[in-house]
Design an enzyme around this catalytic site. Sequence first.
Site, PDB file in Angstrom:
ATOM      1  N   TYR A 142       0.806  -1.227   0.091  1.00 56.41           N
ATOM      2  CA  TYR A 142      -0.039   0.171  -0.166  1.00 56.41           C
ATOM      3  C   TYR A 142       0.886   1.240   0.011  1.00 56.41           C
ATOM      4  O   TYR A 142       1.932   1.258   0.759  1.00 56.41           O
ATOM      5  CB  TYR A 142      -0.860   0.123   1.305  1.00 56.41           C
ATOM      6  CG  TYR A 142      -1.821   1.304   1.425  1.00 56.41           C
ATOM      7  CD1 TYR A 142      -1.531   2.223   2.268  1.00 56.41           C
ATOM      8  CD2 TYR A 142      -2.900   1.328   0.486  1.00 56.41           C
ATOM      9  CE1 TYR A 142      -2.487   3.443   2.419  1.00 56.41           C
ATOM     10  CE2 TYR A 142      -3.576   2.547   0.597  1.00 56.41           C
ATOM     11  CZ  TYR A 142      -3.403   3.632   1.567  1.00 56.41           C
ATOM     12  OH  TYR A 142      -4.420   4.737   1.635  1.00 56.41           O
ATOM     13  N   ASP A 237       9.366   2.856  -0.841  1.00 58.23           N
ATOM     14  CA  ASP A 237       8.520   3.627  -0.082  1.00 58.23           C
ATOM     15  C   ASP A 237       8.665   3.231   1.348  1.00 58.23           C
ATOM     16  O   ASP A 237       8.284   2.010   1.821  1.00 58.23           O
ATOM     17  CB  ASP A 237       7.087   3.104  -0.612  1.00 58.23           C
ATOM     18  CG  ASP A 237       5.900   3.775   0.500  1.00 58.23           C
ATOM     19  OD1 ASP A 237       4.715   3.566  -0.020  1.00 58.23           O
ATOM     20  OD2 ASP A 237       6.361   4.385   1.557  1.00 58.23           O
ATOM     21  N   LYS A 265       4.939   9.618   8.190  1.00 58.16           N
ATOM     22  CA  LYS A 265       4.794   9.182   9.715  1.00 58.16           C
ATOM     23  C   LYS A 265       5.778   9.520  10.592  1.00 58.16           C
ATOM     24  O   LYS A 265       5.729  10.707  11.138  1.00 58.16           O
ATOM     25  CB  LYS A 265       4.768   7.633   9.576  1.00 58.16           C
ATOM     26  CG  LYS A 265       3.590   6.957   8.734  1.00 58.16           C
ATOM     27  CD  LYS A 265       3.654   5.752   8.801  1.00 58.16           C
ATOM     28  CE  LYS A 265       2.692   4.878   7.901  1.00 58.16           C
ATOM     29  NZ  LYS A 265       1.018   4.917   8.229  1.00 58.16           N
TER      30      LYS A 265
HETATM   31  P1  KE4 Z   1      -0.560   8.333   4.180  1.00 60.74           P
HETATM   32  O1  KE4 Z   1      -1.402   9.216   3.172  1.00 60.74           O
HETATM   33  O2  KE4 Z   1      -1.714   7.663   5.086  1.00 60.74           O
HETATM   34  O3  KE4 Z   1       0.192   9.377   5.227  1.00 60.74           O
HETATM   35  O4  KE4 Z   1       0.432   7.378   3.908  1.00 60.74           O
HETATM   36  C1  KE4 Z   1       0.334   6.420   2.870  1.00 60.74           C
HETATM   37  C2  KE4 Z   1       1.081   5.278   2.973  1.00 60.74           C
HETATM   38  C3  KE4 Z   1       2.071   5.116   2.162  1.00 60.74           C
HETATM   39  N1  KE4 Z   1       3.223   4.090   2.144  1.00 60.74           N
HETATM   40  C4  KE4 Z   1       3.068   3.300   3.072  1.00 60.74           C
HETATM   41  C5  KE4 Z   1       4.147   2.208   3.095  1.00 60.74           C
HETATM   42  C6  KE4 Z   1       1.975   3.252   3.982  1.00 60.74           C
HETATM   43  O5  KE4 Z   1       1.852   2.230   5.148  1.00 60.74           O
HETATM   44  C7  KE4 Z   1       1.132   4.347   4.047  1.00 60.74           C
HETATM   45  C8  KE4 Z   1      -0.138   4.585   5.253  1.00 60.74           C
HETATM   46  N2  KE4 Z   1      -0.227   3.507   6.067  1.00 60.74           N
HETATM   47  C9  KE4 Z   1      -1.605   3.158   6.607  1.00 60.74           C
HETATM   48  C10 KE4 Z   1      -1.566   2.019   7.545  1.00 60.74           C
HETATM   49  N3  KE4 Z   1      -0.804   1.015   7.076  1.00 60.74           N
HETATM   50  C11 KE4 Z   1      -2.225   4.450   6.907  1.00 60.74           C
HETATM   51  C12 KE4 Z   1      -3.271   4.265   8.204  1.00 60.74           C
HETATM   52  C13 KE4 Z   1      -4.665   4.516   7.501  1.00 60.74           C
HETATM   53  O6  KE4 Z   1      -4.939   4.488   6.011  1.00 60.74           O
HETATM   54  O7  KE4 Z   1      -5.521   5.110   8.259  1.00 60.74           O
END
Ligand code: KE4
Length: 426
Positions: A142, A237, A265
């Site tokens: 993801y 990523d 994060k």
């Molecule tokens: P954000 O747009 O949520 O800040 O980041 C996206 C993203 C990009 N790359 C990786 C490897 C990620 O894990 C994420 C977002 N992680 C999720 C949980 N695994 C965020 C939690 C959510 O979607 O509420």
Amino acid sequence: MKGSEQLFKKAQRYIPGGVNSPVRAFRAVGGTPLFIQRAQGARIWDVDDNEYIDYVASWGPMILGHAHPQVVQALQRAVERGTSYGAPTALEVELAALIVEAIPSVESVRMVNSGTEAVMSAIRLARGWTKRDKVIKFEGCYHGHSDGLLVKAGSGATTFGQPDSPGVPADYARNTLLAPFNDLDAVTGLVKDNPGQIACIVVEPVAGNMGVITPQEGFLEGLRKVCDQEGICLIFDEVITGFRVGWSGAQGLYGVTPDLTCLGKIIGGGLPVGAFGGRREIMENLAPAGGVYQAGTLAGNPLAMTAGIETLKLLKEAGVYEHLEEKAAYLCTEAEKVAHSSKTSTYCTRVGSMFCTFFTPGPVVDYDSAKQSDIDAFRRYFWALLKGGIYVAPSQFEAGFLSLAHTDEDIEKTLAALHGAFQAAS
Ligand code: KE4
């Protein structure tokens, strides 16, 4: 749970699904999501004043634990100087310099407001630099919710069984090619079938959105090799792994150097942030230095920069990652013993202070093997832990995180609760 139930009912009147991010809705485990009122150290409290030991850590950012005094005090001072200027500040230069110092492959870095923006922008940059359109991503990884990446996506997309989201035009998806994680042959096959058309390969060097899956020996090195041979941009990523699995992220741990790195994060210390950076010759193609456009009203926001700087300064201190490694290794080793004593079929993975218990005999090496997990067993495990005062991610396809604030007592309490949780799962 009364308070959360009332709030959830009201929230659903104003907010789709009652939440501002799907995986928070507890859909995978059923029941009412906890509405959290405050957090401190390794603990969070819901609106009914129930206290939990937290292993979600806001999905990764809270590696110091919640409300670390040094971060809070710096933010209190910063907010009195104004919250956003829409102009360059010394703070964003300081955070950029810290990231460049920590991650050798990052010679230049651009701040954005989320991990989604970071990966979306890095891919546009890779396409602009290579003048190619296609992207290879891995099933179950993801990378945020930009259109082209919601194809066999992990995290919430997998949790809700919609890895390919409605609303993504076929045109976008057509340029996104898929391979199983850890399958180099599949990657070389895609490269062979699309000669000169692939702009980039984007990968989570440790997959953290279908549970936690480690790269097999030679996988990351193989991606580097095929990118060198074919002039493809390798994008790591590291939104989760950046400053999580080590000061220099997963690329430092595995010794494989990407062309571009995406972060988020932890570098915002819990405030909205993302970043992408890499080789200067690529980054210089980004506006206003170059033609590839990317922008953001609140990018480099002084509050997010302040929280990020304080967080990284604390992580830079000697012994931090060794301490996290020691505590996480103990927790996961002991947890595995509890699982085996309960005869529950589990397969445990861990890299540094990120970990996962799959409810399947395993091995779990990719999306298909992760999806073998018994999500009903996971649901029983989740609720037994919650009742025991332990808060883990409400989905089998997420990672658990240990923070510097978790004490030995917290870990012993967690292990005690695991006995009942694995019984409930079996
Ligand atoms: P954000 O747009 O949520 O800040 O980041 C996206 C993203 C990009 N790359 C990786 C490897 C990620 O894990 C994420 C977002 N992680 C999720 C949980 N695994 C965020 C939690 C959510 O979607 O509420």
